[in-house]
Design a protein around this motif. Structure first.
Motif, short mmCIF file in Angstrom:
data_model
loop_
_atom_site.label_atom_id
_atom_site.label_comp_id
_atom_site.label_asym_id
_atom_site.label_seq_id
_atom_site.Cartn_x
_atom_site.Cartn_y
_atom_site.Cartn_z
N TYR A 8 0.84 -1.20 0.00
CA TYR A 8 0.00 0.00 0.00
C TYR A 8 0.88 1.26 0.00
O TYR A 8 0.99 1.95 1.00
CB TYR A 8 -0.94 -0.02 1.19
CG TYR A 8 -1.97 -1.11 1.09
CD1 TYR A 8 -1.83 -2.29 1.83
CD2 TYR A 8 -3.07 -0.98 0.25
CE1 TYR A 8 -2.78 -3.30 1.74
CE2 TYR A 8 -4.02 -1.98 0.15
CZ TYR A 8 -3.86 -3.13 0.90
OH TYR A 8 -4.79 -4.14 0.79
N ASP A 62 1.99 4.99 -1.39
CA ASP A 62 1.50 6.22 -1.99
C ASP A 62 2.58 6.84 -2.87
O ASP A 62 2.43 6.95 -4.07
CB ASP A 62 1.05 7.19 -0.90
CG ASP A 62 0.35 8.41 -1.46
OD1 ASP A 62 0.08 9.34 -0.69
OD2 ASP A 62 0.07 8.44 -2.67
N ASN A 63 3.66 7.24 -2.26
CA ASN A 63 4.77 7.86 -3.00
C ASN A 63 6.10 7.24 -2.58
O ASN A 63 6.30 6.93 -1.41
CB ASN A 63 4.83 9.37 -2.75
CG ASN A 63 3.74 10.11 -3.47
OD1 ASN A 63 3.59 9.99 -4.68
ND2 ASN A 63 2.97 10.90 -2.74
N LYS A 112 7.60 0.89 -9.82
CA LYS A 112 8.07 0.96 -8.44
C LYS A 112 9.35 0.14 -8.28
O LYS A 112 9.50 -0.64 -7.32
CB LYS A 112 7.00 0.49 -7.45
CG LYS A 112 5.75 1.34 -7.42
CD LYS A 112 4.79 0.88 -6.33
CE LYS A 112 3.57 1.76 -6.23
NZ LYS A 112 2.71 1.72 -7.41
N THR A 121 5.98 6.81 1.43
CA THR A 121 4.79 6.99 2.26
C THR A 121 3.78 5.91 1.92
O THR A 121 3.56 5.59 0.76
CB THR A 121 4.15 8.37 2.04
OG1 THR A 121 3.94 8.56 0.63
CG2 THR A 121 5.03 9.49 2.56
N ARG A 122 3.20 5.36 2.95
CA ARG A 122 2.11 4.40 2.76
C ARG A 122 0.83 5.17 2.52
O ARG A 122 0.68 6.32 2.95
CB ARG A 122 1.98 3.52 3.99
CG ARG A 122 3.21 2.66 4.25
CD ARG A 122 3.07 1.87 5.52
NE ARG A 122 1.93 0.96 5.46
CZ ARG A 122 1.55 0.20 6.48
NH1 ARG A 122 2.21 0.24 7.61
NH2 ARG A 122 0.52 -0.61 6.35
N ILE A 123 -0.10 4.56 1.84
CA ILE A 123 -1.40 5.18 1.57
C ILE A 123 -2.05 5.55 2.90
O ILE A 123 -2.13 4.73 3.83
CB ILE A 123 -2.29 4.23 0.77
CG1 ILE A 123 -1.71 4.04 -0.64
CG2 ILE A 123 -3.72 4.75 0.69
CD1 ILE A 123 -2.42 3.01 -1.46
N GLY A 124 -2.50 6.81 2.98
CA GLY A 124 -3.16 7.27 4.20
C GLY A 124 -2.24 7.88 5.22
O GLY A 124 -2.70 8.27 6.30
N THR A 125 -0.94 7.94 4.90
CA THR A 125 0.02 8.55 5.83
C THR A 125 0.71 9.73 5.16
O THR A 125 0.69 9.86 3.94
CB THR A 125 1.06 7.54 6.31
OG1 THR A 125 1.91 7.18 5.20
CG2 THR A 125 0.40 6.28 6.85
#
Length: 121
Positions: free
Chosen positions: A27, A29-30, A76, A100-104
Motif C-alpha cells: 500500500y 502512496d509515494n 516501483k 509513504t504508505r497510503i493514508g500517511t
C-alpha cells in the motif's frame, strides 16, 4: 504491508556485469529517494548509489564510472547496473527506499532482505 524485494545477485568473474533489481509492493502512496547499500563480510554497511524521485543520482567514489542506478516509477522498481566488477565489490546488496504508505503523510525508510553478489574467478 510494504515489501522491497531484490533480485539479480549471483556469482560473476572479475570484469563481468550484473544487474540488480528491487521492486516495491504494498500500500504505497509515494516513493522518494531510492538507494543501494552493500555490506561485505566483517565490514560496515555502505551507501553505493542513490536516486531521487526526480532522477538525480549520486555514487560512492569506489563505483563511479562502473555502476549506474536507475528507476522505473511506474513499476516501483530501482535498478543497479554493475559493470567491470571487482572482487572488492563482493557483498550483500540491499535496496532502501523512503516512501509513504497510503493514508500517511510521513515518509519512512524501508529495506529489502538483500541479495548476494560474489565476484571471483
Amino acid at each position: 504491508q510494504v515489501q522491497l524485494v531484490e533480485s539479480g545477485g549471483g556469482l560473476v568473474q572479475p570484469g563481468g556485469s550484473l544487474r540488480l533489481s528491487c521492486v516495491a509492493s504494498g500500500y504505497i502512496d509515494n516513493i522518494y529517494t531510492m538507494r543501494w547499500y552493500r555490506q561485505a563480510a566483517e565490514k560496515e554497511r555502505e551507501l553505493v548509489a542513490s536516486i531521487t524521485g526526480g532522477g538525480g543520482t549520486n555514487y560512492a567514489d569506489s563505483v563511479k564510472g562502473r555502476f549506474t542506478i536507475s528507476r522505473d516509477n511506474a513499476k516501483k522498481t530501482v535498478y543497479l547496473q554493475m559493470n567491470s566488477l571487482k572482487p572488492e565489490d563482493t557483498a550483500v546488496y540491499y535496496c532502501n527506499a523512503d516512501l509513504t504508505r497510503i493514508g500517511t503523510m510521513r515518509a519512512v525508510p524501508y529495506w529489502g532482505q538483500g541479495t548476494q553478489v560474489t565476484v571471483s574467478s
